[in-house]
Design an enzyme around this catalytic site. Sequence first.
Site, short mmCIF file in Angstrom:
data_model
loop_
_atom_site.label_atom_id
_atom_site.label_comp_id
_atom_site.label_asym_id
_atom_site.label_seq_id
_atom_site.Cartn_x
_atom_site.Cartn_y
_atom_site.Cartn_z
N ALA A 28 -18.54 14.06 35.70
CA ALA A 28 -19.09 15.33 36.21
C ALA A 28 -20.56 15.18 36.57
O ALA A 28 -21.00 15.56 37.67
CB ALA A 28 -18.89 16.44 35.19
N LYS A 47 -27.75 10.61 26.99
CA LYS A 47 -28.06 10.45 25.56
C LYS A 47 -28.27 9.00 25.14
O LYS A 47 -29.18 8.69 24.40
CB LYS A 47 -26.85 11.04 24.83
CG LYS A 47 -26.94 11.23 23.38
CD LYS A 47 -25.76 12.15 22.99
CE LYS A 47 -25.58 12.25 21.52
NZ LYS A 47 -24.57 13.27 21.14
N GLU A 125 3.02 11.44 33.89
CA GLU A 125 2.54 11.84 32.56
C GLU A 125 3.18 13.17 32.18
O GLU A 125 3.78 13.83 33.03
CB GLU A 125 1.01 11.91 32.53
CG GLU A 125 0.38 10.52 32.42
CD GLU A 125 -1.13 10.50 32.34
OE1 GLU A 125 -1.67 9.45 31.98
OE2 GLU A 125 -1.77 11.51 32.66
N HIS A 248 -4.60 14.97 21.18
CA HIS A 248 -3.73 14.00 21.87
C HIS A 248 -2.74 13.46 20.85
O HIS A 248 -3.12 13.11 19.72
CB HIS A 248 -4.58 12.85 22.44
CG HIS A 248 -3.86 12.03 23.46
ND1 HIS A 248 -2.83 11.19 23.12
CD2 HIS A 248 -4.02 11.92 24.80
CE1 HIS A 248 -2.38 10.60 24.23
NE2 HIS A 248 -3.09 11.02 25.26
N ARG A 294 1.45 18.31 25.46
CA ARG A 294 0.76 17.62 24.35
C ARG A 294 0.79 18.38 23.03
O ARG A 294 0.92 17.78 21.97
CB ARG A 294 -0.71 17.42 24.73
CG ARG A 294 -0.88 16.22 25.56
CD ARG A 294 -2.31 15.91 25.82
NE ARG A 294 -2.27 14.87 26.84
CZ ARG A 294 -3.28 14.45 27.53
NH1 ARG A 294 -4.47 14.96 27.32
NH2 ARG A 294 -3.13 13.51 28.42
N HIS A 355 -9.04 15.48 21.14
CA HIS A 355 -9.15 14.75 22.40
C HIS A 355 -10.00 15.48 23.44
O HIS A 355 -10.84 14.87 24.09
CB HIS A 355 -7.74 14.52 22.93
CG HIS A 355 -7.67 13.71 24.18
ND1 HIS A 355 -8.14 12.42 24.26
CD2 HIS A 355 -7.16 14.01 25.43
CE1 HIS A 355 -7.93 11.95 25.48
NE2 HIS A 355 -7.36 12.90 26.21
N ARG A 390 -4.62 21.74 28.61
CA ARG A 390 -4.86 20.97 29.83
C ARG A 390 -3.70 20.04 30.14
O ARG A 390 -3.18 19.35 29.26
CB ARG A 390 -6.14 20.14 29.70
CG ARG A 390 -6.36 19.19 30.87
CD ARG A 390 -7.69 18.51 30.79
NE ARG A 390 -7.81 17.55 29.73
CZ ARG A 390 -7.44 16.28 29.79
NH1 ARG A 390 -6.88 15.80 30.89
NH2 ARG A 390 -7.62 15.47 28.76
P1 FAD Z 1 -18.34 12.83 29.61
O1 FAD Z 1 -17.65 11.83 30.41
O2 FAD Z 1 -18.05 12.89 28.17
O3 FAD Z 1 -19.90 12.63 29.80
C1 FAD Z 1 -20.81 13.40 29.04
C2 FAD Z 1 -22.17 12.75 29.15
O4 FAD Z 1 -23.16 13.59 28.56
C3 FAD Z 1 -22.26 11.42 28.43
O5 FAD Z 1 -22.98 10.54 29.24
C4 FAD Z 1 -23.05 11.75 27.16
O6 FAD Z 1 -23.75 10.67 26.66
C5 FAD Z 1 -23.99 12.81 27.72
N1 FAD Z 1 -24.55 13.68 26.69
C6 FAD Z 1 -23.90 14.34 25.70
N2 FAD Z 1 -24.80 15.02 24.94
C7 FAD Z 1 -26.03 14.77 25.46
C8 FAD Z 1 -27.33 15.15 25.10
N3 FAD Z 1 -27.60 15.90 24.03
N4 FAD Z 1 -28.37 14.70 25.87
C9 FAD Z 1 -28.15 13.90 26.95
N5 FAD Z 1 -26.92 13.49 27.31
C10 FAD Z 1 -25.87 13.93 26.58
N6 FAD Z 1 -8.92 12.71 31.43
C11 FAD Z 1 -8.21 12.49 32.55
O7 FAD Z 1 -8.21 13.31 33.47
N7 FAD Z 1 -7.50 11.35 32.67
C12 FAD Z 1 -7.46 10.39 31.70
O8 FAD Z 1 -6.83 9.37 31.86
C13 FAD Z 1 -8.19 10.62 30.51
N8 FAD Z 1 -8.16 9.73 29.50
C14 FAD Z 1 -9.00 9.92 28.44
C15 FAD Z 1 -9.07 8.95 27.46
C16 FAD Z 1 -9.97 9.06 26.42
C17 FAD Z 1 -10.06 7.99 25.37
C18 FAD Z 1 -10.79 10.21 26.34
C19 FAD Z 1 -11.79 10.37 25.23
C20 FAD Z 1 -10.69 11.21 27.29
C21 FAD Z 1 -9.80 11.07 28.34
N9 FAD Z 1 -9.70 12.05 29.32
C22 FAD Z 1 -8.94 11.82 30.43
C23 FAD Z 1 -10.58 13.21 29.30
C24 FAD Z 1 -11.74 12.94 30.25
O9 FAD Z 1 -12.08 11.58 30.17
C25 FAD Z 1 -12.95 13.77 29.91
O10 FAD Z 1 -12.61 15.10 29.71
C26 FAD Z 1 -13.92 13.71 31.07
O11 FAD Z 1 -14.19 12.35 31.35
C27 FAD Z 1 -15.20 14.43 30.73
O12 FAD Z 1 -16.16 14.09 31.68
P2 FAD Z 1 -17.58 14.76 31.61
O13 FAD Z 1 -18.37 14.16 32.71
O14 FAD Z 1 -17.47 16.21 31.53
O15 FAD Z 1 -18.14 14.30 30.19
C1 SIN Z 2 -4.12 9.52 28.44
O1 SIN Z 2 -4.24 8.48 29.09
O2 SIN Z 2 -3.16 9.75 27.70
C2 SIN Z 2 -5.18 10.55 28.52
C3 SIN Z 2 -4.96 11.33 29.72
C4 SIN Z 2 -5.70 12.63 29.65
O3 SIN Z 2 -6.34 12.97 28.66
O4 SIN Z 2 -5.61 13.35 30.64
#
Ligand code: FAD
Ligand code: SIN
Length: 554
Positions: A28, A47, A125, A248, A294, A355, A390
């Site tokens: 994001a 962070k 999925e 999860h 899920r 998760h 979700r």
């Molecule tokens: P994040 O990717 O978590 O990024 C947040 C950022 O903010 C990080 O860089 C962090 O360091 C930073 N941050 C946090 N707090 C602070 C602070 N206080 N100061 C400065 N920086 C900060 N979703 C899917 O759609 N498909 C998948 O296959 C999938 N697989 C997943 C597998 C795993 C193991 C996990 C954990 C999640 C998965 N998800 C998946 C969910 C998805 O990855 C996340 O919901 C999504 O990537 C979130 O993106 P984001 O950019 O909102 O946050």
């Molecule tokens: C997974 O690979 O099972 C995670 C997918 C997701 O959180 O959307």
Amino acid sequence: MENPTSAVNPERHSSWDTDVLIIGSGAAGLRAALAASEHTNVTLITKTTLTESNTHYAQGGIAVAMNLDDTIALHIKDTCAAGVGLCDVKAVEMMVSEGIPRVAELLDWGANFDWEGTLPRFTQEAAHSRRRIVHKGDATGRETTDVLIQRVLNTENIHVLQNTFAIDLLTDVENPKGHEETVTCYGVTAVVDEQVVYIRARATILATGGLGRLYPCTSNPKVATGDGFAAAWRAGCEMVDMEFVQFHPTTLYLDGAPNFLISEAVRGEGGKLVNIRGERFMEKYHEKGELAPRDVVSRAIQIEMELTGFPCVYLDITHEPAEFILERFPTISDTTQHYGLDISIDLIPVRPGAHFMMGGIRTNTNTETNLKGLYACGEVACTGVHGANRLASNSLLECLVYGARAGTNAATFAALQLSHPPDMLSAGNIGTSQTPHIEVDLVTIEAIRDAIRETLWENVSIERNGEGLEQTLAELQDLTTDLGSVPAPPESSDIAIIETINMLNVALMITESALTRTESRGAHYRADFPMSDDTDWHRRILIKNDNPPEVIPL
Ligand code: FAD
Ligand code: SIN
């Protein structure tokens, strides 16, 4: 909960000025930075390192209606079915339709996803009616962040600050006579090299991701302590759907190994769940078996663990040839191999873990929050696309679509601001109580973190009930008092303390919301109210400041 604010003077501390400030380097934040940089100067803070985020560890893929037998309407239908009546349909339509060009663009930028002939290789999925998940083996997140990070680093007007921990939002409150108060956000306070600094911005985007680390069992990396949710709440943001935490079904359960995620795609490729007695059980719980939603699979596993008195169940993918498994799931194979498991012949011990957070900072489809100049996107935001649960692989899609929207909208807002931020700004004071100051050492902090995790796991996880929720609420309130009035920023720059206060703030929001919703829906299952109640509960719960949770229409 108390969220006092205190006046702070940026002149006392180092400061940094920018047009658009983005907090977070997941999908994001990175996508937002690229969009904003088309119009203005951007500072992106994170962070720890650029690569550390939930996004980086994403496995399964990105859901997108690009397959020949798929349609936008079907993807919307599946998303809303998973969200059990609480999705904002307009926001879902936007995500699903704009998701197609966003994913196409990612491929154009060099994302090396798996292909089959002239099309991406779509996988299946849970709760998807079509094969619509594009992926790179089981390391889709790494491929996605690699591409986005490279592009961000190659963009001249994006300035990246790593190891920069955002504490609180800088705000200015206007109280014109006879008009509603307006709170404007002008950036954040942050810790850099153990010093508190002021990062002032014309527009700010929170993209700080999730909160899995509030639970002892989670797929999330260490950075996911819910900081953005807490900072937003302290600044007066509206927080919605906080009771909906997704668990999860399958995280690795092995002595000495972390709770590494075993992707849903393993079940998508035919993986079966069996209990310790070797019995398949999912058919007992749902017609879709292993590919049920899920929440259903997680609850079924929990029940099987209780029935058998054994702390995990097993995932079996041994029907597939070793070459297929190695090619399709290289990260999972490597990681399990490291702990002595060969998943082409061994069963994988698994159990559910925290998760994903469906709720968060309330935004509209332009990613605007109720604070002027503050935008939110990705997991920390709640546009309403996920409702009560979700659909798999919709999160990365959400990040790409709403990240891009946030970047463009924040840049437009920043361009319209004629004046500089005011000299005197407020920062949410993260002190949690007015009780006399007590010494807080790191052992105490670690004990408080453990206590938060334990009580949430016990009472605010896969299955909840009123008595347990009340007990956790009381425990969290006691922990808040235990923490005392810690030295708050700008005087303190201890990240462990700040994270712990954030965890407590967020744990209270989740628990209060879960206690308020007296029904079961999606990821929120109340054993004392096991049915969904569409008459009274086709509604959302909103938390703002110290007010009691408010039940609001959809
Ligand atoms: P994040 O990717 O978590 O990024 C947040 C950022 O903010 C990080 O860089 C962090 O360091 C930073 N941050 C946090 N707090 C602070 C602070 N206080 N100061 C400065 N920086 C900060 N979703 C899917 O759609 N498909 C998948 O296959 C999938 N697989 C997943 C597998 C795993 C193991 C996990 C954990 C999640 C998965 N998800 C998946 C969910 C998805 O990855 C996340 O919901 C999504 O990537 C979130 O993106 P984001 O950019 O909102 O946050
Ligand atoms: C997974 O690979 O099972 C995670 C997918 C997701 O959180 O959307």
